[in-house]
Design a protein around this motif. Structure first.
Motif, mmCIF file in Angstrom:
data_model
loop_
_atom_site.group_PDB
_atom_site.id
_atom_site.type_symbol
_atom_site.label_atom_id
_atom_site.label_comp_id
_atom_site.label_asym_id
_atom_site.label_seq_id
_atom_site.Cartn_x
_atom_site.Cartn_y
_atom_site.Cartn_z
ATOM 1 N N UNK A 131 -9.327 -10.529 11.778
ATOM 2 C CA UNK A 131 -7.882 -10.006 12.208
ATOM 3 C C UNK A 131 -8.200 -8.969 13.231
ATOM 4 N N UNK A 132 -9.276 -8.773 13.730
ATOM 5 C CA UNK A 132 -9.540 -7.634 14.681
ATOM 6 C C UNK A 132 -8.715 -8.038 16.047
ATOM 7 N N UNK A 133 -8.551 -9.114 16.381
ATOM 8 C CA UNK A 133 -7.485 -9.624 17.551
ATOM 9 C C UNK A 133 -6.432 -8.920 17.511
ATOM 10 N N UNK A 134 -5.607 -9.298 16.196
ATOM 11 C CA UNK A 134 -4.457 -8.337 16.038
ATOM 12 C C UNK A 134 -4.485 -7.270 16.124
ATOM 13 N N UNK A 135 -5.338 -6.489 15.511
ATOM 14 C CA UNK A 135 -5.652 -4.802 15.545
ATOM 15 C C UNK A 135 -5.654 -4.491 16.993
ATOM 16 N N UNK A 136 -6.599 -5.017 17.625
ATOM 17 C CA UNK A 136 -6.489 -4.671 19.107
ATOM 18 C C UNK A 136 -5.388 -4.857 19.802
ATOM 19 N N UNK A 137 -4.895 -6.161 19.458
ATOM 20 C CA UNK A 137 -3.325 -6.198 20.326
ATOM 21 C C UNK A 137 -2.316 -4.974 20.009
ATOM 22 N N UNK A 138 -2.535 -4.557 18.702
ATOM 23 C CA UNK A 138 -1.533 -3.323 18.535
ATOM 24 C C UNK A 138 -1.884 -2.190 19.058
ATOM 25 N N UNK A 139 -3.040 -2.004 19.409
ATOM 26 C CA UNK A 139 -3.530 -0.923 20.101
ATOM 27 C C UNK A 139 -3.151 0.687 19.078
ATOM 28 N N UNK A 140 -3.415 0.586 18.099
ATOM 29 C CA UNK A 140 -3.534 1.922 17.109
ATOM 30 C C UNK A 140 -4.455 2.802 17.659
ATOM 31 N N UNK A 141 -4.357 4.085 17.082
ATOM 32 C CA UNK A 141 -5.345 5.141 17.311
ATOM 33 C C UNK A 141 -6.079 5.078 15.739
ATOM 34 N N UNK A 142 -5.359 4.665 14.946
ATOM 35 C CA UNK A 142 -5.834 4.811 13.552
ATOM 36 C C UNK A 142 -5.354 3.399 12.766
ATOM 37 N N UNK A 143 -6.343 2.969 11.694
ATOM 38 C CA UNK A 143 -6.088 2.093 10.832
ATOM 39 C C UNK A 143 -6.323 2.146 9.661
ATOM 40 N N UNK A 144 -4.997 1.823 8.691
ATOM 41 C CA UNK A 144 -5.169 2.033 7.451
ATOM 42 C C UNK A 144 -5.310 0.776 6.739
ATOM 43 N N UNK A 145 -6.342 0.809 5.813
ATOM 44 C CA UNK A 145 -6.724 -0.251 5.056
ATOM 45 C C UNK A 145 -6.237 0.043 3.520
ATOM 46 N N UNK A 146 -5.243 -0.848 3.213
ATOM 47 C CA UNK A 146 -4.945 -0.779 2.062
ATOM 48 C C UNK A 146 -5.013 -1.869 0.940
ATOM 49 N N UNK A 147 -4.789 -1.956 -0.256
ATOM 50 C CA UNK A 147 -5.068 -2.772 -1.301
ATOM 51 C C UNK A 147 -3.505 -3.297 -1.704
ATOM 52 N N UNK A 148 -3.443 -4.373 -1.802
ATOM 53 C CA UNK A 148 -1.888 -4.851 -2.207
ATOM 54 C C UNK A 148 -1.564 -5.050 -3.606
ATOM 55 N N UNK A 149 -2.344 -4.548 -4.600
ATOM 56 C CA UNK A 149 -2.355 -4.970 -5.803
ATOM 57 C C UNK A 149 -2.524 -3.580 -6.900
ATOM 58 N N UNK A 150 -1.735 -2.568 -6.414
ATOM 59 C CA UNK A 150 -1.749 -1.332 -7.201
ATOM 60 C C UNK A 150 -0.147 -0.697 -7.226
ATOM 61 N N UNK A 151 0.300 -0.072 -8.209
ATOM 62 C CA UNK A 151 1.466 0.492 -8.100
ATOM 63 C C UNK A 151 1.293 2.213 -8.067
ATOM 64 N N UNK A 152 1.693 2.668 -7.180
ATOM 65 C CA UNK A 152 1.724 3.994 -6.938
ATOM 66 C C UNK A 152 2.790 4.315 -5.867
ATOM 67 N N UNK A 153 2.990 5.778 -5.801
ATOM 68 C CA UNK A 153 3.812 6.347 -4.477
ATOM 69 C C UNK A 153 2.869 7.334 -3.823
ATOM 70 N N UNK A 154 2.743 6.939 -2.343
ATOM 71 C CA UNK A 154 1.661 7.939 -1.592
ATOM 72 C C UNK A 154 2.277 7.957 -0.246
ATOM 73 N N UNK A 155 2.275 9.265 0.232
ATOM 74 C CA UNK A 155 2.565 9.554 1.426
ATOM 75 C C UNK A 155 1.372 9.313 2.471
ATOM 76 N N UNK A 156 1.147 8.219 3.353
ATOM 77 C CA UNK A 156 -0.091 8.032 3.847
ATOM 78 C C UNK A 156 0.027 9.145 5.070
ATOM 79 N N UNK A 157 1.094 9.345 5.512
ATOM 80 C CA UNK A 157 1.214 10.471 6.762
ATOM 81 C C UNK A 157 0.259 11.619 6.185
ATOM 82 N N UNK A 158 0.161 12.091 5.061
ATOM 83 C CA UNK A 158 -0.656 13.338 4.582
ATOM 84 C C UNK A 158 -2.140 12.999 4.625
ATOM 85 N N UNK A 159 -2.454 11.618 4.365
ATOM 86 C CA UNK A 159 -3.778 11.380 4.464
ATOM 87 C C UNK A 159 -4.181 11.127 5.813
#
Length: 436
Positions: A131-159
């Motif tokens: 899916x690099x094509x879609x990432x390049x298209x979005x032109x972000x400075x940072x990429x956040x890779x996440x798992x979709x199968x855990x239960x938690x609350x987290x402020x990704x801004x602090x990371x």
């Protein structure tokens, strides 16, 4: 760093913990949601693990997606693969509210054999590579890779803020886990500055944390990459014939030895209430899944779904309020220490320490205790359920007894070592009906 809008006091942080900044707006999140979750057995026969119902009205993936939206990360891709139709339908119905005119979106990225015409996603790193094509298209400075199968609350801004402050190439979110359970995780060691010194995926003999012999420092499967660095590493990994194309097994260990790789402890970015410890659950087994849901019906659960400062968003069908009918001594509709969702009818039955998802009908003289009843289940008259997980759309005939005799239950259903009984339509001989 001047654009960071961090609350100035502990009181304000408790009231509004969001850490929205230019960093979050310049981030693209990719949620890996293609796994089956085989340890949930028949519960994932017709749905991917991230699509499994949780908490009375949610799906597991809603927690990760809500963390993104609440953190201000509103450019999100969801990579799907295994039996994804239920998940895709949920995303289309419940997560289409972001405004594309503001460059906000949640994009579904099904496996499409983009790198060649023979292979689907070969590993977590390959899923991102395809899916690099879609990432390049979005032109972000940072990429956040996440798992979709855990239960938690987290402020990704602090990371993200910690990642930038350390001038890191890669940041790995981590949490302390019991040493006896650490073999199921990527285990790392860090120095006093938080730099990762070593990373081993699912080691047979995990290394304990210094000063904490009963715990190991484990990866949460949450990674922050500088975009150019991520692309460089994925291209290198894709060209390596000896790689399994997995972040934990291949990419992360390679980066630890050569680049600025840091750990971010979950306690520094979790969203919780005063006096509460950080909450993170892997609900990947039937016992863990049942236990996490049963915790929610306690008077003071570890995870407070009623907190308004960090809501969990979802989609659910529009249904009338739950209803409890009949008030005779032998036929009283009531629920005690339980969560009951919209569209439920408890008709002259007793529900104790249980969770009823949307559209459940419990008929007269039935008893439901310590159980999860997923959407649109019919519990017939005089049924007895104890420590059960009843899958969606099951119809339990009058007089059905489950959870009282494990020997008999094992002849028809799946019973875990701790005595939790899973019941599906197929086990009842009713076949599959509709989308799970």
């Amino acid at each position: 760093m001047a654009n960071h809008q961090e609350p100035g006091t502990g009181e304000r942080r408790a009231q509004d913990p969001r850490f929205v900044s230019q960093l979050t707006r310049n981030t693209f999140a990719l949620i890996l949601a293609g796994g089956r979750g085989s340890r949930l057995h028949e519960l994932t026969d017709f749905r991917a693990k991230p699509a499994v119902p949780f908490g009375g009205k949610f799906r597991i993936i809603d927690f990760t997606l809500s963390n993104c939206v609440n953190s201000g990360v509103r450019r999100v891709g969801v990579a799907t693969q295994y039996k994804a139709q239920s998940l895709i339908r949920h995303l289309q119905l419940g997560w289409s509210f972001l405004d594309g005119r503001l460059n906000e979106f949640i994009e579904i990225m099904p496996a499409q054999q983009q790198s060649d015409e023979e292979h689907w996603y070969q590993g977590t790193a390959d899923a991102v590579f395809q899916n690099l094509r879609e990432i390049r298209h979005a032109r972000p400075e940072y990429v956040l890779i996440l798992s979709g199968d855990h239960i938690y609350r987290m402020d990704y801004g602090r990371v993200l803020a910690a990642h930038v402050a350390r001038r890191a190439d890669l940041t790995v979110a981590c949490i302390a886990v019991p040493l006896a359970e650490a073999s199921a995780f990527g285990v790392m060691s860090v120095d006093d500055a938080g730099r990762v010194l070593d990373f081993t995926e699912k080691p047979a003999q995990p290394q304990a944390m210094p000063g904490e012999p009963a715990h190991a420092l484990a990866s949460m499967g949450i990674y922050v990459f500088n975009t150019s660095f991520l692309i460089e590493q994925l291209l290198r990994d894709a060209d390596d014939p000896n790689s399994s194309h997995d972040f934990g097994k291949d990419v992360i260990p390679h980066c630890v030895k050569r680049y600025r790789t840091f750990a971010q402890n979950f306690s520094e970015s979790c969203v919780t209430e005063p006096g509460k410890s950080a909450y993170w659950r892997d609900v990947g087994t039937l016992d863990a899944y049942w236990s996490a849901n049963m915790d929610l019906v306690q008077v003071t659960p570890d995870l407070n779904l009623y907190a308004e400062n960090w809501p969990i968003w979802t989609w659910q069908p529009q249904m009338p309020p739950a209803k409890f009918v009949f008030d005779d001594d032998t036929r009283r509709g009531k629920a005690v220490d339980s969560m009951v969702s919209g569209g439920c009818i408890v008709s002259g039955a007793i529900v104790r320490r249980s969770m009823l998802f949307s559209g459940v009908h419990v008929h007269s003289y039935a008893t439901v205790e310590d159980s999860m009843v997923l959407p649109n289940v019919q519990v017939g008259r005089h049924c007895v359920l104890k420590k059960c997980i009843i899958d969606k759309n099951c119809v339990l005939p009058e007089g059905t007894v489950i959870g009282m005799d494990p020997v008999e239950d094992k002849k028809r259903f799946r019973v875990t070592d701790s005595g939790i009984t899973l019941v599906t339509r197929e086990m009842l001989g009713q076949g599959e009906r509709g989308i799970r």
